[in-house]
Design a protein around this motif. Structure first.
Motif: not given
Length: 169
Positions: A59-61, A116-117, A133, A137, A142
């Protein structure tokens, strides 16, 4: 113009009211689906000549990782490693020993890596055969970097790699 703004505000409030009734923080169909799919994948027998498949969830967050952590921990216990901030030397060692097929001393303490990333670049995670995923993103590069963690030229572990993308309905 003012009538349109008032109409938009009313519509926005209606949407907020509906969302609060649904209570997605506690009734999260997306995380329910994730748990079901992970259970199904982890219960499969390994392919011929392959190890048991491990799973990486990106996750990005950080907030999303912190939301998912107790949900997944409840289902999978201590078989999950979480990266949601700084990477200590100990955590780097755990990642490498459990997810890098070229690591000399390998462990099998974790089936799931929730991250996270922060680790979407520069890590060999090819002992995992699936990347999830959880969010997509804005930058498609990414996503390619995330997939590249398990698709390593140097060491083939699985005949098939699986990429799962969650999209909002």
């Amino acid at each position: 113009f003012l009538a349109d703004i008032k109409s938009d505000l009313t519509l926005f409030q209606d949407i907020l009211d509906e969302l609060s009734k649904i209570d997605l923080v506690h009734n999260d169909p997306k995380s329910d689906c994730l748990v079901l799919r992970i259970k199904a994948e982890l219960s499969k027998k390994p392919g011929k000549g392959e190890p048991k498949r491990k799973i990486i969830i990106f996750s990005e967050y950080t907030d999303t990782i912190k939301h998912l952590e107790p949900i997944l921990e409840k289902e999978f216990g201590k078989r999950m490693l979480v990266v949601a901030g700084n990477l200590s030397t100990q955590k780097l060692l755990e990642i490498n020993k459990n997810f890098d097929a070229s690591e000399k001393k390998q462990d099998n303490n974790y089936d799931i890596l929730l991250s996270t990333d922060r680790i979407s670049e520069g890590f060999n995670l090819n002992r995992a055969g699936m990347v999830v995923n959880y969010d997509i993103p804005w930058n498609p590069v990414r996503v390619i970097q995330r997939v590249g963690r398990i698709n390593r030229i140097s060491k083939k572990v699985y005949n098939n790699l699986y990429i799962v993308n969650f999209f909002p309905t």
